[in-house]
Write a protein that holds these residues in place. Structure first.
Motif, short mmCIF file in Angstrom:
data_model
loop_
_atom_site.label_atom_id
_atom_site.label_comp_id
_atom_site.label_asym_id
_atom_site.label_seq_id
_atom_site.Cartn_x
_atom_site.Cartn_y
_atom_site.Cartn_z
N ALA A 71 66.46 83.99 81.38
CA ALA A 71 67.06 84.96 82.05
C ALA A 71 68.56 85.06 82.10
O ALA A 71 69.34 85.83 81.97
CB ALA A 71 66.35 85.09 83.60
N ALA A 72 69.12 83.61 82.07
CA ALA A 72 70.57 83.68 82.18
C ALA A 72 71.16 83.76 80.72
O ALA A 72 72.09 84.72 80.72
CB ALA A 72 70.79 82.10 82.40
N VAL A 73 70.50 83.57 79.47
CA VAL A 73 70.94 83.98 78.34
C VAL A 73 70.99 85.66 78.09
O VAL A 73 71.73 86.10 77.51
CB VAL A 73 70.35 83.18 77.13
CG1 VAL A 73 70.72 83.56 75.57
CG2 VAL A 73 70.51 81.61 77.35
N TYR A 74 69.67 86.14 78.65
CA TYR A 74 69.42 87.39 78.30
C TYR A 74 70.58 88.43 79.12
O TYR A 74 71.13 89.43 78.66
CB TYR A 74 68.10 87.76 79.15
CG TYR A 74 67.72 89.14 78.68
CD1 TYR A 74 67.19 89.84 77.50
CD2 TYR A 74 67.99 90.19 79.86
CE1 TYR A 74 66.99 91.17 77.33
CE2 TYR A 74 67.55 91.46 79.60
CZ TYR A 74 67.23 92.16 78.35
OH TYR A 74 66.94 93.32 78.54
N ALA A 75 70.84 87.81 80.34
CA ALA A 75 71.83 88.52 81.34
C ALA A 75 73.22 88.26 80.75
O ALA A 75 74.06 89.26 81.29
CB ALA A 75 71.94 87.89 82.66
N ASN A 76 73.57 87.50 79.82
CA ASN A 76 74.91 87.08 79.46
C ASN A 76 75.09 87.22 78.17
O ASN A 76 74.75 86.38 77.29
CB ASN A 76 75.44 85.51 80.10
CG ASN A 76 76.84 85.81 80.09
OD1 ASN A 76 77.66 85.95 79.31
ND2 ASN A 76 77.44 84.69 80.59
N ILE A 131 67.44 77.64 74.77
CA ILE A 131 67.09 78.74 74.71
C ILE A 131 68.30 79.25 73.63
O ILE A 131 69.43 79.18 74.11
CB ILE A 131 67.03 80.02 75.73
CG1 ILE A 131 65.86 79.35 76.61
CG2 ILE A 131 66.91 81.47 75.11
CD1 ILE A 131 64.33 79.52 75.87
N TYR A 132 68.03 79.75 72.62
CA TYR A 132 69.20 80.09 71.55
C TYR A 132 69.03 81.67 71.26
O TYR A 132 67.89 81.85 71.28
CB TYR A 132 69.69 79.20 70.44
CG TYR A 132 68.55 79.46 69.46
CD1 TYR A 132 68.90 80.34 68.34
CD2 TYR A 132 67.25 78.82 69.28
CE1 TYR A 132 67.78 80.67 67.23
CE2 TYR A 132 66.27 78.75 68.47
CZ TYR A 132 66.61 79.84 67.25
OH TYR A 132 65.89 79.81 66.28
N ARG A 133 70.16 82.24 71.06
CA ARG A 133 70.15 83.80 70.33
C ARG A 133 70.29 83.79 68.95
O ARG A 133 71.23 83.19 68.60
CB ARG A 133 71.03 84.29 71.15
CG ARG A 133 71.04 86.09 70.80
CD ARG A 133 72.33 86.71 71.48
NE ARG A 133 72.47 86.20 72.88
CZ ARG A 133 72.22 86.97 73.92
NH1 ARG A 133 71.47 87.79 73.57
NH2 ARG A 133 72.38 86.59 75.19
N SER A 134 69.04 84.24 68.25
CA SER A 134 69.28 84.22 66.87
C SER A 134 70.28 85.26 66.43
O SER A 134 70.63 86.15 67.20
CB SER A 134 67.88 84.46 66.32
OG SER A 134 67.37 85.76 66.61
N PRO A 135 70.47 85.34 64.92
CA PRO A 135 71.41 86.39 64.46
C PRO A 135 70.84 87.79 64.86
O PRO A 135 71.82 88.68 65.08
CB PRO A 135 71.50 86.24 63.13
CG PRO A 135 71.31 84.63 63.06
CD PRO A 135 70.27 84.50 64.20
N ASP A 136 69.63 88.11 65.00
CA ASP A 136 69.29 89.37 65.13
C ASP A 136 69.10 89.85 66.45
O ASP A 136 68.54 90.72 67.15
CB ASP A 136 67.76 89.47 64.43
CG ASP A 136 66.79 88.65 65.06
OD1 ASP A 136 67.15 87.84 66.04
OD2 ASP A 136 65.46 88.74 64.58
N GLY A 137 69.64 88.83 67.48
CA GLY A 137 69.73 88.86 68.94
C GLY A 137 68.48 88.60 69.77
O GLY A 137 68.36 88.68 70.81
N GLN A 138 67.32 88.09 69.03
CA GLN A 138 66.07 87.75 69.87
C GLN A 138 66.29 86.46 70.29
O GLN A 138 67.12 85.37 69.92
CB GLN A 138 64.91 87.54 68.72
CG GLN A 138 64.47 88.81 68.04
CD GLN A 138 64.02 89.59 69.18
OE1 GLN A 138 63.16 89.25 70.03
NE2 GLN A 138 64.13 91.01 68.94
#
Length: 635
Positions: free
Chosen positions: A104-109, A127-134
């Protein structure tokens, strides 16, 4: 001979007439005066040019610093906020239980690229954000490549949010900030946020002003992490340097001179703002540059330097253009001498009318402001039309912002009165009983007319007692007393307003029955409590309002009226806090029987029961003031 001499003198006097002499003298005087003025103007403009350069140094550098801080501080704020939640959670063997919070924190920021929890044994989950935003979960041991997004600094349980060294993963540069996770006073783990520096590179390119300027960010004294003109330093094969790169490896000669050059002394304002302006002179035929830099600490082991440098010749060209414009100005001045007299005379006539209309605006008496006519002078016409547009906007704003509130805020000062603060206030919440059934046979226009007439009655009663209308919620209204202007009798004034509403409503209902209309039944809640009052909202949309649990209780009291007196025309329920405050603010003097205790009740959302009183709406409002001796409340 004498006559001849006299004749020649007469002829000379006829040639050199006084008109011609005075005209020539006046022309020379005007010419010399205007030349002096122009010279002073050129000198002043040169000073202004360097003064603007001074301001530009501050604005440009501060803009870059602000973008940097906005980008990185979001990460530190995120981990600090999550720390308070995670400090209360068990971490041993249950890292994946935190997946929902991390996701939730990564998604919100959007600025966060990874958020990781590590225990003291080195086991990490995040949790990490992949280059495609997932968004994807990972464990430190299972996906070591993602673990390279951050580096844990040495920390104790009492350490604040700490920025670690910059790290590179997959050709992307990351900054990371870590906070300790504490349970029972002991260090049990670490919470780390990783942020890509690519956004700072885009910011540098956005702030670049063209071919003559370059924006840069240097970390740890010598590592270039953002540069707006990397393409200029591409390798012979066309490969653009990858960041981070040292200043020497990049080959930027302007940045190489940065550490050896001295700050210029005539940029005091910039220096006072922490910005250093340096002359990056060259001895090898390369262009000279002017740099503007600022040192920022707190985002890693070393300090960061943000700034911009210009080709010095671009500034000298501005000076040359200044002298060229002076020649044009010399011609324009003589033309303007004749026109200025007419223009000034025409321009001064409308000033009195603008001043008269502006006085009405200052008094917020928009109804007396007249529309200014069109004018043949374009500048004056633009001022007139802008004035008319401003008045239209103020009138429109006054339609949605209560005039009494606007006057209070203007009288007290917006900067002081509108700042959110915690205060004791009294507020009322009203609602029309069965409005749905009341309006089911009405058209939309008729429904709006009923509500408008009803709200006009409420607003008049509130403003008569010095209250502030907060908002209209459907067929209900929220108003409060004690802000923005403070008053000691806010509870007493609110009670009088409630009784005033009841009296006015009974009169309106009697008139409606005579005309074959329907009577309106109203419930009113009255409560005194501590709330936050002031500007609440977003940066581009603020609302002066009250926020707090006490407001919710006031609404609960209003709703409770359907149980106390479901068929009464008006029911006013007050909390014991409000009644006690009314007693205190009236000096213990109130009309006998003005309040009747209906019992002690527990409301949804509150752990404690409160005593509820019903105000007798047959008491005249003016009787709720010092008029007798002693307070009599029916129990």
């Amino acid at each position: 001979m004498t006559d001849g001499k006299i004749e020649r003198v007469d002829e000379e006097q006829r040639v050199y007439s006084i008109t011609w002499v005075v005209g020539l003298a006046f022309g020379l005087l005007i010419g010399v005066s205007m030349l002096l003025v122009l010279g002073l103007a050129v000198t002043a403009n040169m000073r202004n040019t360097y003064s603007l350069l001074n301001d530009k140094a501050v604005l440009t550098t501060n803009a870059l610093e602000r973008r940097l801080r906005d980008h990185l501080d979001l990460a530190s704020q995120a981990v600090v906020q999550l720390k308070t939640v995670f400090d209360e959670r068990e971490l041993d063997g249950h890292l994946e239980d935190l997946r929902a919070e991390l996701t939730a924190a990564v998604y919100a920021n959007p600025s966060l690229d990874a958020l990781v929890v590590n225990d003291t044994a080195g086991d990490g989950f995040g949790i990490y954000r992949s280059p495609d935003g997932q968004l994807w979960p990972f464990r430190r041991q299972q996906i070591p490549e993602e673990a390279k997004l951050y580096a844990l600094p040495n920390m104790t349980a009492a350490s604040p949010a700490t920025w670690g060294p910059l790290v590179t993963s997959g050709d992307v540069l990351y900054a990371n900030v870590t906070v300790p996770l504490v349970r029972g006073g002991a260090l049990v783990g670490f919470l780390t946020a990783a942020v890509s520096i690519e956004e700072l590179g885009r910011t540098a390119r956005q702030l670049d002003e063209g071919a003559y300027s370059t924006v840069f960010i240097i970390a740890n004294g010598n590592e270039v992490i953002a540069h707006s003109d990397l393409e200029d330093f591409a390798a012979p094969g066309g490969e653009v340097p990858r960041l981070p790169v040292t200043v020497e490896a990049l080959g930027d000669k302007a940045l190489m001179r940065l550490s050896t050059s001295r700050p210029l002394e005539n940029f005091q304002r910039a220096s006072a703002a922490g910005v250093e302006v340096r002359d990056l002179e060259s001895d090898d035929g390369e262009p000279d540059y002017l740099s503007m830099t600022k040192v920022i600490a707190g985002y890693g082991p070393g300090v960061w330097t943000v700034g911009q440098y210009y080709v010095a010749s671009s500034i000298s060209r501005e000076v040359r253009r200044l002298f060229g414009s002076a020649v044009v100005g010399l011609v324009s001045i003589f033309v303007a001498i004749g026109l200025s007299v007419l223009l000034v005379r025409r321009a001064t006539r409308p000033l009195a009318e603008i001043s008269r209309q502006a006085r009405f605006i200052g008094e917020l008496d928009f109804d007396r402001v007249e529309r200014l006519p069109r004018n043949r002078v374009r500048e004056i016409d633009q001022v007139f039309q802008a004035f008319n547009a401003m008045v239209s906007g103020l009138r429109a704003m006054n339609t949605y912002v209560p005039r009494s509130l606007f006057r209070k805020l203007m009288r007290l000062g917006m900067d002081r009165a509108a700042v959110a603060s915690e205060r004791d206030l009294t507020f009322i919440f009203t609602d029309i009983v069965g409005f749905t059934s009341l309006s089911e046979n009405l058209t939309a226009a008729e429904t709006a007319d009923v509500l408008n007439e009803h709200f006009a009655l409420l607003v008049a009663a509130v403003e008569r007692e010095g209250g502030t209308v907060d908002k209209f919620i459907g067929d209900g209204m929220l108003a409060f007393w004690g802000a923005p202007d403070e008053r000691a009798d806010h509870a007493l004034a609110a009670a009088r307003a409630c009784l005033g509403i009841a009296a006015a409503l009974r009169q309106e209902n009697a008139r409606a029955r005579e005309n074959g209309g329907k009577a309106v039944h109203v419930r009113i809640g009255l409560h005194t409590g501590r709330v936050v009052v002031g500007n609440v909202g977003a940066l581009d949309r603020w609302n002066y309002t009250v926020v707090g649990d006490a407001v919710n209780l006031c609404e609960r009291l209003q709703s409770f009226g359907r149980e106390v007196a479901p068929r009464d025309e008006v029911v006013i329920l007050a909390s014991d806090t409000a009644v006690c405050r009314i007693q205190a603010q009236s000096g213990g003097m109130i009309a006998p029987g003005a309040a009747l205790k209906v019992g002690t009740h527990r409301f949804r959302g509150r752990s404690e029961a409160i005593a509820v009183w019903r105000l007798d709406d047959t008491v005249e409002p003016e009787n709720l003031c010092p008029a007798g001796s002693g307070l009599t409340l029916a129990g």
